[in-house]
Write a protein that holds these residues in place. Structure first.
Motif, short mmCIF file in Angstrom:
data_model
loop_
_atom_site.label_atom_id
_atom_site.label_comp_id
_atom_site.label_asym_id
_atom_site.label_seq_id
_atom_site.Cartn_x
_atom_site.Cartn_y
_atom_site.Cartn_z
N ILE A 235 0.83 -1.21 0.00
CA ILE A 235 0.00 0.00 0.00
C ILE A 235 0.86 1.25 0.00
O ILE A 235 0.61 2.20 -0.76
N MET A 236 1.89 1.29 0.84
CA MET A 236 2.75 2.47 0.92
C MET A 236 3.52 2.69 -0.38
O MET A 236 3.57 3.81 -0.91
N PHE A 237 4.13 1.63 -0.89
CA PHE A 237 4.99 1.78 -2.06
C PHE A 237 4.19 2.11 -3.32
O PHE A 237 4.46 3.08 -4.02
N ALA B 58 5.47 12.59 -2.88
CA ALA B 58 5.39 11.17 -3.21
C ALA B 58 6.77 10.54 -3.31
O ALA B 58 7.00 9.42 -2.85
N ALA B 59 7.73 11.28 -3.89
CA ALA B 59 9.10 10.78 -4.03
C ALA B 59 9.75 10.58 -2.67
O ALA B 59 10.45 9.59 -2.44
N MET C 269 1.05 8.00 -12.25
CA MET C 269 -0.20 7.57 -12.86
C MET C 269 -1.25 8.68 -12.93
O MET C 269 -2.44 8.41 -13.02
N LYS C 270 -0.82 9.95 -12.92
CA LYS C 270 -1.78 11.03 -13.06
C LYS C 270 -1.38 11.93 -14.23
O LYS C 270 -0.20 12.16 -14.47
N PRO C 271 -2.36 12.47 -14.97
CA PRO C 271 -2.06 13.36 -16.09
C PRO C 271 -1.47 14.67 -15.60
O PRO C 271 -1.69 15.09 -14.46
N SER D 227 2.40 5.66 -3.32
CA SER D 227 3.26 6.80 -3.65
C SER D 227 3.68 6.78 -5.11
O SER D 227 3.80 7.83 -5.75
N CYS D 228 3.89 5.59 -5.68
CA CYS D 228 4.26 5.49 -7.10
C CYS D 228 3.13 5.97 -7.99
O CYS D 228 3.35 6.68 -8.98
#
Length: 290
Positions: free
Chosen positions: A249-251, A274-275, A260-262, A254-255
């Motif tokens: 869930i954590m990894f 997130a990084a 995965m967003k425009p 954040s990825c």
């Protein structure tokens, strides 16, 4: 090096996490402390697994691989970030940026695949305990581990090749503390819709596919656990599987927030946060969770 016939970019400038000197000093010591915890925790797990014969099982073999990947991913980014936090001008050459992006992507994509393999290992252990040693033999485990490395490096080559093939029109300021695909692509002044689409599809393969596989595996695991009559047996099964689910869930969370967003719905600072999570927080917490 030329990006194309019209634009030459020889270096990038990181805008970093903060422009305030005091905040940079605070961040330096926070990052240093977390990095030391990452080193101590993950090296301890690797050493323990290698030295204790009782831990020479598939579950701990993959856990050792996870600790090694966490160690490598953090070490690719954090030492450079610590240096930049103490520097006035945060510059990185084209070659260094490309190398950092390639190595960090390789380790990150390896980890995506490895977490899916770890879910499969738990699925076999709980759902098919009598056949576990046969299905998850030493040869199979080694082949799966080697396969994750090969896939990670190949996917990273494709990602970096596409990312570094855009026209920046002289823009070289990266609103980040590391070289990441979304930030490089955000500097482009041309229509890169096709490149973004290809990268997005690859992201679906490397992120969504493992998440789906993990979700299906754990759905079947939960059904099998509920059939266990012993309360102690259920607790043991949930404990080994629960630790892995927390890491997943954590990894992956954040990825997804980073990749995965425009660009149209990207908020300032989102990618940095997130990084920090998958470069620092997750590698620090993984040893504690397991």
């Amino acid at each position: 090096m030329p990006w194309n016939n019209h634009t030459v970019v020889t270096e990038f400038i990181f805008l970093g996490l903060s422009s305030k000197t005091k905040m940079q000093v605070i961040l330096f010591f926070v990052f240093l402390l977390v990095y030391m915890i990452i080193l101590i925790g993950n090296i301890s797990i690797i050493t323990l697994i290698l030295s204790d014969v009782c831990l020479h099982t598939p579950m701990y073999f993959f856990l050792g691989n996870l600790s090694f990947l966490d160690l490598c991913l953090s070490s690719t980014i954090v030492p450079r970030t610590l240096k930049d936090l103490m520097s006035v001008k945060k510059t990185i050459s084209y070659a260094e940026c490309a190398t950092q992006m390639f190595i960090s992507l390789s380790f990150g994509e390896n980890e995506c695949i490895l977490l899916a393999i770890m879910a499969y290992d738990r699925y076999v252990a709980i759902c098919y305990p009598l056949h576990y040693t046969t299905i998850m033999s030493k040869t199979v485990c080694v082949r799966l581990a080697i396969g994750t490395w090969i896939c990670g490096f190949l996917l990273s080559i494709l990602h970096v090749s596409l990312t570094l093939n855009v026209d920046l029109c002289g823009n070289n300021e990266i609103n980040h503390f590391m070289c990441e695909m979304p930030e490089i692509l955000s500097l482009s002044c041309e229509n890169i819709l096709f490149i973004e689409f290809i990268i997005y599809v690859m992201g679906v393969i490397i992120i969504i596919a493992p998440v789906t596989f993990i979700a299906i595996s754990y759905f079947k695991i939960i059904l099998s656990i509920l059939k266990i009559k012993s309360a102690a047996g259920q607790r043991k099964a949930f404990s080994t599987s629960g630790a892995h689910m927390m890491v997943v869930i954590m990894f992956f969370g954040s990825c997804m927030a980073s990749y995965m967003k425009p660009r149209s719905i990207s908020f300032k600072g989102t990618n940095k946060f997130a990084a920090i999570f998958y470069v620092l927080v997750t590698p620090m917490l993984n040893p504690m969770i397991f």
